[in-house]
Scaffold this active site. Sequence first.
Site, PDB file in Angstrom:
ATOM      1  N   LYS A 167      -6.777  -2.036  41.309  1.00 53.63           N
ATOM      2  CA  LYS A 167      -5.363  -3.164  41.944  1.00 53.63           C
ATOM      3  C   LYS A 167      -4.571  -1.725  42.941  1.00 53.63           C
ATOM      4  O   LYS A 167      -3.866  -2.838  43.688  1.00 53.63           O
ATOM      5  CB  LYS A 167      -4.120  -2.719  40.251  1.00 53.63           C
ATOM      6  CG  LYS A 167      -5.014  -3.005  39.114  1.00 53.63           C
ATOM      7  CD  LYS A 167      -2.990  -2.506  38.322  1.00 53.63           C
ATOM      8  CE  LYS A 167      -4.519  -2.893  36.625  1.00 53.63           C
ATOM      9  NZ  LYS A 167      -3.756  -2.718  35.480  1.00 53.63           N
TER      10      LYS A 167
ATOM     11  N   GLN B 228      -0.192   2.212  33.227  1.00 52.05           N
ATOM     12  CA  GLN B 228      -2.032   2.514  32.343  1.00 52.05           C
ATOM     13  C   GLN B 228      -1.629   2.421  31.723  1.00 52.05           C
ATOM     14  O   GLN B 228      -2.112   3.984  30.987  1.00 52.05           O
ATOM     15  CB  GLN B 228      -2.331   2.571  33.747  1.00 52.05           C
ATOM     16  CG  GLN B 228      -4.112   2.442  33.425  1.00 52.05           C
ATOM     17  CD  GLN B 228      -4.525   0.936  33.753  1.00 52.05           C
ATOM     18  OE1 GLN B 228      -4.396  -0.140  34.571  1.00 52.05           O
ATOM     19  NE2 GLN B 228      -4.868   0.059  32.421  1.00 52.05           N
TER      20      GLN B 228
ATOM     21  N   ASP C 172       4.502  -6.328  34.369  1.00 50.49           N
ATOM     22  CA  ASP C 172       2.925  -6.601  32.882  1.00 50.49           C
ATOM     23  C   ASP C 172       4.642  -7.352  31.606  1.00 50.49           C
ATOM     24  O   ASP C 172       3.202  -7.811  31.053  1.00 50.49           O
ATOM     25  CB  ASP C 172       2.262  -5.546  32.874  1.00 50.49           C
ATOM     26  CG  ASP C 172       1.355  -6.454  32.497  1.00 50.49           C
ATOM     27  OD1 ASP C 172       1.088  -8.303  32.739  1.00 50.49           O
ATOM     28  OD2 ASP C 172       0.340  -5.623  32.362  1.00 50.49           O
TER      29      ASP C 172
END
Length: 282
Positions: free
Chosen positions: A49, A93, A116
């Site tokens: 990422k 994460q 997200d």
Amino acid sequence: MAIILDGKKLRDKLLEELKLKIDRLSEKPCLAVILVGDDTPSRIYVNNKKRAAESLGIVSEVFEYPGNVAEEEIIKKIQELNADKSVNAILVQLPLPEHINSRRVINSISPEKDVDCFTDTNTGKLFAGQPPAVYPCTPKGILLLLDEYGIDLDGKHVVVVGRSNIVGKPMSMMALNRNATVTVCHSHTKNLAKITKTAEVLISAVGEVLIKEDMVVKGCIVIDVGISKNSVGKLCGDVDFNSVSKVASYISPVPGGVGPMTITSLMLNTYDLYCEQKKRSL
Ligand code: NAD
């Protein structure tokens, strides 16, 4: 033979377009990532990422914590990032270590910076058919891939295998919001093959090789989200690609299908959050 849904090709196209937009900005978007513990796959995902962000001119800050960090310390960092106007997007994460309440940590992210779509606020909007700040990265990437190949979900029977908060549930909701008829299967589903054989679009997000040729009808569109290793240690998905690609009309490969699209969505979402925050600060 099925047509390959090429996630790498679409990623390259979309990120090239995005880079041109970012090049024109005087101030760059910023993505903050929180990484806890030393889970190897998580570290690889975070590095990928970061690399993708930097290649586009997105500022990427990774905050690393040891596996025994206190929940409060992570929440305190997230609150600082929420208040920091130079940070546009925040990602924690997953998975987090067991002693940490993941929902509490995720819900401490400001919904405007929830890159997200994991917070209850944004998930609630998604389920209510209202636009969240941005859409969850993996399902969004899948829809971008389907759109690219002109595949319309309206009226189709979509079978989603897997019901995680990250993939299965939001995927089923986003397909429903596109007027698909959706069936969600999971580890307690009885006679999975009987259901997958009714799918016009089959989306599998499990993490083990599960979908064989005899579970798919001719012409089915097959999306493979899973990441696992086969008996000889090679990276593969949930779908037995060689046999299923003979009956499917379209199929996404692993690697090279959904994976690159997830990262692409993360980059697009970071940019969109940046633009929205700039607009609001005018
Ligand atoms: P998860 O472990 O949270 O969920 C797995 C789901 O599979 C569960 O809902 C479970 O009920 C279901 N399941 C397990 N065994 C089953 C069975 N035998 N039959 C039917 N359903 C079964 O996982 P997740 O986070 O949703 O991820 C799923 C897979 O997708 C993993 O391999 C993960 O690495 C991969 N993934 C890939 C991407 C990408 O960008 N390519 C993104 C996210 C996740």
